[in-house]
Design an enzyme around this catalytic site. Structure first.
Site, PDB file in Angstrom:
ATOM      1  N   HIS A  72      51.784  27.402  70.462  1.00 41.90           N
ATOM      2  CA  HIS A  72      53.083  26.853  70.387  1.00 41.90           C
ATOM      3  C   HIS A  72      53.845  26.827  71.904  1.00 41.90           C
ATOM      4  O   HIS A  72      53.831  28.086  72.642  1.00 41.90           O
ATOM      5  CB  HIS A  72      53.949  27.733  69.456  1.00 41.90           C
ATOM      6  CG  HIS A  72      53.506  27.537  67.957  1.00 41.90           C
ATOM      7  ND1 HIS A  72      54.435  27.974  66.951  1.00 41.90           N
ATOM      8  CD2 HIS A  72      52.576  26.657  67.351  1.00 41.90           C
ATOM      9  CE1 HIS A  72      54.086  27.440  65.929  1.00 41.90           C
ATOM     10  NE2 HIS A  72      52.873  26.725  66.094  1.00 41.90           N
ATOM     11  N   TYR A 200      64.270  29.295  63.742  1.00 42.72           N
ATOM     12  CA  TYR A 200      65.276  30.408  63.749  1.00 42.72           C
ATOM     13  C   TYR A 200      66.553  29.941  63.163  1.00 42.72           C
ATOM     14  O   TYR A 200      67.052  29.040  64.046  1.00 42.72           O
ATOM     15  CB  TYR A 200      65.307  31.313  64.825  1.00 42.72           C
ATOM     16  CG  TYR A 200      64.114  32.008  65.384  1.00 42.72           C
ATOM     17  CD1 TYR A 200      63.664  33.191  64.760  1.00 42.72           C
ATOM     18  CD2 TYR A 200      63.049  31.504  65.887  1.00 42.72           C
ATOM     19  CE1 TYR A 200      62.560  34.024  65.057  1.00 42.72           C
ATOM     20  CE2 TYR A 200      61.892  32.319  66.450  1.00 42.72           C
ATOM     21  CZ  TYR A 200      61.707  33.571  65.980  1.00 42.72           C
ATOM     22  OH  TYR A 200      60.662  34.310  66.195  1.00 42.72           O
ATOM     23  N   PRO A 292      61.890  42.404  63.378  1.00 37.34           N
ATOM     24  CA  PRO A 292      60.870  41.319  63.578  1.00 37.34           C
ATOM     25  C   PRO A 292      61.439  40.086  64.277  1.00 37.34           C
ATOM     26  O   PRO A 292      60.649  39.147  64.612  1.00 37.34           O
ATOM     27  CB  PRO A 292      60.548  41.162  62.073  1.00 37.34           C
ATOM     28  CG  PRO A 292      61.545  41.393  61.305  1.00 37.34           C
ATOM     29  CD  PRO A 292      62.102  42.583  61.827  1.00 37.34           C
ATOM     30  N   LYS A 296      58.250  40.887  68.263  1.00 33.29           N
ATOM     31  CA  LYS A 296      57.661  41.769  69.554  1.00 33.29           C
ATOM     32  C   LYS A 296      57.018  43.142  69.099  1.00 33.29           C
ATOM     33  O   LYS A 296      56.306  43.643  69.953  1.00 33.29           O
ATOM     34  CB  LYS A 296      58.966  42.321  70.286  1.00 33.29           C
ATOM     35  CG  LYS A 296      59.607  41.250  70.962  1.00 33.29           C
ATOM     36  CD  LYS A 296      58.822  40.878  72.250  1.00 33.29           C
ATOM     37  CE  LYS A 296      59.440  39.386  72.670  1.00 33.29           C
ATOM     38  NZ  LYS A 296      58.127  38.623  72.884  1.00 33.29           N
ATOM     39  N   TYR A 384      60.435  35.655  75.511  1.00 32.01           N
ATOM     40  CA  TYR A 384      59.677  35.128  74.008  1.00 32.01           C
ATOM     41  C   TYR A 384      58.067  35.334  74.259  1.00 32.01           C
ATOM     42  O   TYR A 384      57.433  35.731  73.828  1.00 32.01           O
ATOM     43  CB  TYR A 384      60.003  33.975  73.446  1.00 32.01           C
ATOM     44  CG  TYR A 384      59.876  33.786  72.134  1.00 32.01           C
ATOM     45  CD1 TYR A 384      60.552  33.864  71.063  1.00 32.01           C
ATOM     46  CD2 TYR A 384      58.517  33.396  71.692  1.00 32.01           C
ATOM     47  CE1 TYR A 384      60.531  33.692  69.493  1.00 32.01           C
ATOM     48  CE2 TYR A 384      58.310  33.080  70.268  1.00 32.01           C
ATOM     49  CZ  TYR A 384      59.138  33.276  69.436  1.00 32.01           C
ATOM     50  OH  TYR A 384      58.926  33.296  67.902  1.00 32.01           O
TER      51      TYR A 384
END
Length: 389
Positions: A72, A200, A292, A296, A384
């Site tokens: 991704h 998200y 979550p 991480k 990220y």
């Protein structure tokens, strides 16, 4: 029994540490409370940072991951104003890999079997003795009999509820914690993912996440109260609520179906300092828990494994103790960096019980800044895909 490193906990961090050490000729014994089948049945994270991917390859367990993992190059964020994309590739020339923790664990078990590593499952009453001495040892019971493992070092990879952290005296140990007033209701379904990358969603009804494990296995979450009874949520009720919180174009086209797993996960931020006491080292969830949000948890544990593996390798190869002496301070710097990122993502995307309309506008403004300020997107992207080791 005698070994060089006794590893308590046979989850992915314990298995990876054992795999790396054995490949360097350093002997280990892994003690696990549950059966192998139980460990493999755990439904956990599915997003791997760049550093995690590299270390798994270095451990010789990257073949299947590279074959079927899903790269991704970014993710989507959604507000009441619509969704937008944060490109990790454009911002920091990075990416993540979607590959389930269950698959990582399976690969590690297979690799450990291939090299004949020592594992003992279904152990009880594990105790760590003389951690402050030069001759620590671990005792446990199996099938009613007491056993002893003498070792040079002990790696506590046994999670938040394990014995390792509690072995550090209360007068030495400092714990930092924030418990969030909500949880994640998650389902796993044999359906196509709702989008090509994770979404998200910040919504006045609460947070939602659309993610996946592979091209026919999807993982979805909605924010619920911390004390929510799971019996309240039929599959139909879950899908209805998820569609309300996701962008309209996604909600209208997403595939739904029966859940094959459903659970509610509480959210907390937790750090224990120090991560070393004598010859005992804490690794992963034994030392820290992250929400979550931001993916991480497993990645942070792998970071600990990296530091401890390098420290022990240098000690056994060169007699260099610098990595051992600095393990806790080095690991904690990265832990607190990831803790900040997970806290920021959680605070920006969730609805809190006492949240006002002002607070909601602040969240939307924070999200809007990611759209309009390239440096804000770059900071998010760097965190990220993973802070450097």
């Amino acid at each position: 029994m005698r070994t060089q490193v006794a590893i308590i906990g046979g989850g992915p961090s314990g298995l990876l540490l054992s795999q790396l050490l054995n490949r360097e000729g350093i002997e280990t014994v892994v003690l696990e409370r549950k059966t192998r089948d139980y460990v493999l049945s755990r439904i956990r994270a599915g997003v791997l940072e760049q550093g995690t991917v590299r270390l798994l390859r270095h451990a010789g367990v990257g073949g299947r991951m590279d074959e079927i993992g899903l790269p991704h190059d970014g993710c989507y964020l959604s507000t009441v104003e619509g969704k937008f994309h944060v490109s990790f590739r454009d911002m920091v020339n990075g990416q993540v890999l979607v590959y389930g923790q269950t698959e990582v664990t399976r690969d590690l078990y297979d690799a450990q079997d291939a090299i004949g590593a020592t594992h003992v499952h279904e152990v009880e009453d594990v105790e760590i003795h003389d951690a402050e001495s030069e001759h620590p040892y671990v005792t446990y019971r199996k099938e009613g009999k007491k056993h002893r493992v003498d070792c040079d070092y002990v790696a506590g990879c046994d999670g938040f509820h394990g014995v390792s952290r509690q072995t550090i005296p209360a007068g030495v140990r400092r714990e930092f914690e924030r418990v969030y007033p909500f949880g994640w209701l998650g389902i796993l379904s044999e359906t196509a993912p709702a989008a090509d990358e994770l979404i998200y969603a910040n919504h006045p009804r609460g947070f939602a996440l659309a993610s996946m494990r592979n091209e026919r296995l999807s993982r979805y979450y909605v924010q619920v109260p911390a004390d929510e009874p799971i019996e309240k949520w039929t599959d139909e009720a879950f899908w209805d609520e998820l569609r309300r919180r996701l962008p309209d174009d996604v909600a209208e086209t997403m595939e739904t179906g029966p859940s094959i797993e459903k659970s509610i996960a509480p959210l907390r931020s937790f750090v224990c300092e120090p991560m070393r006491h004598g010859r005992l080292f804490l690794v992963g969830d034994a030392a820290h828990i992250v929400p979550p949000t931001g993916a991480k948890g497993l990645n942070l544990a792998v970071g600990d494994v990296h530091y401890l593996y390098e420290a022990l390798r240098r000690w056994y190869r060169d007699g260099d103790a610098e990595g051992i002496d600095s393990y806790s301070a080095t690991a904690l710097k990265r832990v607190w960096g990831a803790m900040r990122f997970s806290w920021w993502m959680t605070s920006m995307l969730h609805r809190f019980p006492d949240q006002s309309e002002f607070d909601q506008r602040m969240q939307e403004s924070e999200l809007r800044q990611l759209i309009t300020v390239p440096s804000a997107r770059a900071t998010m992207a760097q965190n990220y895909v993973g802070l450097p080791y």
